[in-house]
Design a protein around this motif. Structure first.
Motif, PDB file in Angstrom:
ATOM      1  N   ALA A 293      51.264  50.028  49.692  1.00 18.46           N
ATOM      2  CA  ALA A 293      50.022  50.764  50.006  1.00 18.46           C
ATOM      3  C   ALA A 293      50.345  52.092  50.703  1.00 18.46           C
ATOM      4  O   ALA A 293      49.726  53.124  50.409  1.00 18.46           O
ATOM      5  CB  ALA A 293      49.111  49.906  50.883  1.00 18.46           C
ATOM      6  N   ASP A 294      51.341  52.100  51.578  1.00 15.29           N
ATOM      7  CA  ASP A 294      51.741  53.346  52.253  1.00 15.29           C
ATOM      8  C   ASP A 294      52.287  54.340  51.225  1.00 15.29           C
ATOM      9  O   ASP A 294      51.993  55.540  51.281  1.00 15.29           O
ATOM     10  CB  ASP A 294      52.831  53.075  53.306  1.00 15.29           C
ATOM     11  CG  ASP A 294      52.279  52.293  54.496  1.00 15.29           C
ATOM     12  OD1 ASP A 294      51.033  52.223  54.627  1.00 15.29           O
ATOM     13  OD2 ASP A 294      53.085  51.742  55.265  1.00 15.29           O
ATOM     14  N   GLY A 295      53.077  53.821  50.267  1.00 11.38           N
ATOM     15  CA  GLY A 295      53.655  54.660  49.211  1.00 11.38           C
ATOM     16  C   GLY A 295      52.567  55.299  48.359  1.00 11.38           C
ATOM     17  O   GLY A 295      52.686  56.460  47.951  1.00 11.38           O
ATOM     18  N   VAL A 296      51.500  54.566  48.095  1.00 13.93           N
ATOM     19  CA  VAL A 296      50.388  55.084  47.283  1.00 13.93           C
ATOM     20  C   VAL A 296      49.750  56.281  47.986  1.00 13.93           C
ATOM     21  O   VAL A 296      49.530  57.331  47.382  1.00 13.93           O
ATOM     22  CB  VAL A 296      49.341  53.963  47.043  1.00 13.93           C
ATOM     23  CG1 VAL A 296      48.057  54.529  46.457  1.00 13.93           C
ATOM     24  CG2 VAL A 296      49.911  52.865  46.160  1.00 13.93           C
ATOM     25  N   ARG A 297      49.482  56.121  49.268  1.00 17.64           N
ATOM     26  CA  ARG A 297      48.859  57.222  50.039  1.00 17.64           C
ATOM     27  C   ARG A 297      49.743  58.462  50.014  1.00 17.64           C
ATOM     28  O   ARG A 297      49.283  59.564  49.743  1.00 17.64           O
ATOM     29  CB  ARG A 297      48.610  56.781  51.491  1.00 17.64           C
ATOM     30  CG  ARG A 297      47.212  56.204  51.704  1.00 17.64           C
ATOM     31  CD  ARG A 297      46.957  55.926  53.178  1.00 17.64           C
ATOM     32  NE  ARG A 297      47.864  54.903  53.699  1.00 17.64           N
ATOM     33  CZ  ARG A 297      47.639  53.589  53.606  1.00 17.64           C
ATOM     34  NH1 ARG A 297      46.546  53.145  53.021  1.00 17.64           N
ATOM     35  NH2 ARG A 297      48.496  52.733  54.092  1.00 17.64           N
TER      36      ARG A 297
END
Ligand code: SAH
Ligand code: TYD
Ligand code: ZN
Length: 411
Positions: A293-297
């Motif tokens: 999820a952090d990578g997506v942001r």
């Protein structure tokens, strides 16, 4: 009590790990003359969760099946020659390995334009395509296949059984994961299959989505994201067993699963091998999902910064491939016609329309070179080899491709 719905496979509690905001339907391309049409204005919350009990990854909110799949559904499977070859090879494999009895019978769910079954039909083997979208079902018929334009479920399965008898193979590509009533599908398949028959399906693999941060695989139609572990658990609840798995390079990484009645076939070593690999990848661990999820942001922020920079330099940027995937990317990042002026796509049903939610015009690939943009955002990244080969003149003319999977890169 949690506000979240429960797992649609086992009823277990869901743990949400990604929120992609309010989104339109991935294939709800907008008629410029009727931008306020109900289908264009429709929004739902795109959030993804993992079941704490059976580990199935799934959308927490989903769109009704007949809202997504209807007569005017624009997706056409045969736009890609790589996918055409992929399904022709698979059909040949079914003919050689599974459809060898005296009067074999194969059923395909989501037969679309006949991309797989046309090879079976040419071989003169008994088959039935199940394709609820009327227009594309008709294209399948024109391609020589027998099609019923209805949604497959346990009732339809009973009807097929009554008229055609048991199936040696039930196949579904990029369809099983699109259906919220999985339990009815599995009951239907279990009832329809011959004792030694197989249910084969292929869908985007969650392991690859995490590895490549390809979050644009998440949109309304992709309700479930399979792993060997979650499929094994789901099959067991229906008297079926996961007997084979294959990782496929198409569509950015897919998982092909083969289910048979429990005990009817030996389990291939590929199954424990992939289960082990998934453990090593930590696919069900909270930390892995948080990192994803952090990578997506981060990816979203980097891409938008790059596009704004190009706009501020006065560069002309087009998109390539009006995919359903790109609906998630464009809406999540807030990318509209100010950043990407138009998108080329070879599908006649999408041309002349606007992208869902972001209203970027979709044009024929003929518009690409007329004149070439400075940069092209490769939205159909899963067809990179095919598109870059076809459009090699763009690079030769000094154009640059912008890629965003697995990270933002310009070349
Ligand atoms: N198999 C093709 C098409 C995938 S698109 C390919 O891999 O390219 C998904 C298709 O599934 C759509 O054509 C849609 O109409 C169909 N579909 C959706 N729900 C279905 C259901 N319940 N039964 C059969 N087909 C369904
Ligand atoms: P695809 O990635 O198959 O699916 P999804 O919509 O599920 O994300 O869609 C590919 C899109 O790209 C499709 O609209 C056709 C288009 N396309 C081209 O315009 N040119 C090409 O050479 C290829 C292979 C696809
Ligand atoms: Zn569950």
């Amino acid at each position: 009590m949690s506000d979240l719905p429960t797992c649609r496979v086992c009823g277990g509690a869901l743990r949400e790990f990604l929120d992609l905001g309010d989104q339109p339907m991935g294939n709800a391309f907008v008629d410029p003359g009727r931008p306020d049409e109900e289908a264009s204005a429709f929004r739902f919350r795109l959030t993804v969760a993992m079941c704490e009990t059976c580990t199935m990854v799934q959308l927490t909110d989903y769109v009704r099946h007949d809202r997504m799949f209807h007569a005017a559904y624009p997706y056409r499977s045969s736009q890609s020659s790589v996918m055409s070859a992929h399904f022709e090879n698979l059909a040949r494999r079914f003919l050689a390995d599974e459809l060898t009895g005296p009067d074999p019978f194969i059923v395909e769910l989501g037969s679309n334009d006949g991309i797989m079954l046309r090879t079976i039909a040419k071989a003169g083997v008994r088959h039935l395509g199940v394709e609820p979208c009327g227009d594309v079902a008709e294209v399948g018929r024109a391609n020589g296949i027998r099609v019923v334009d209805e949604f497959f479920d346990e009732n339809l399965a009973a009807g097929i059984l009554a008229t055609d008898g048991r199936a040696d193979v039930v196949f579904a590509a990029n369809t099983f994961s699109h259906i919220d009533f999985l339990d009815s599908i599995l009951r239907g398949v279990e009832n329809l299959l011959a004792p030694g028959g197989v249910f084969v399906f292929e869908d985007p693999y969650f392991g690859d989505i995490v590895k490549r941060a390809s979050f644009d695989q998440i949109y309304d139609e992709h309700i479930f994201f399979f792993t060997a572990r979650s499929v094994q658990d789901m099959a067991a609840r229906h008297g079926l067993e996961l007997v084979d798995v294959e990782l496929l390079p198409v569509h950015g990484g897919e998982l092909r699963c083969t289910l048979a009645r429990t005990g009817a076939r030996p389990v291939s070593p590929s199954v424990p091998k992939l289960l082990e690999q998934e453990k090593e990848q930590g696919l069900t661990e909270r930390a892995t999902l948080t990192r994803f999820a952090d990578g997506v942001r981060e990816l979203g922020e980097t891409l938008v910064a790059r596009l704004r920079d190009l706009r501020d330099q006065g560069k002309r940027v087009a998109g390539y491939g009006a995919t359903a995937k790109s609906t998630t990317l464009l809406n999540y990042c807030g990318i509209g016609p100010d950043l990407v002026s138009f998108i080329c796509d070879s599908t006649p049903e999408k041309q002349g329309r606007l992208t869902p939610g972001t209203h970027i015009p979709v044009r024929s690939p003929d518009a690409f070179a007329d004149p070439y943009p400075d940069y092209a955002l490769l939205l159909a990244w899963n067809h990179e080899d095919e598109i870059l080969a076809k459009e090699s003149a763009f690079r030769e003319a000094g154009g640059r491709w912008i890629h965003y999977v697995p990270d933002v890169r310009v070349d």
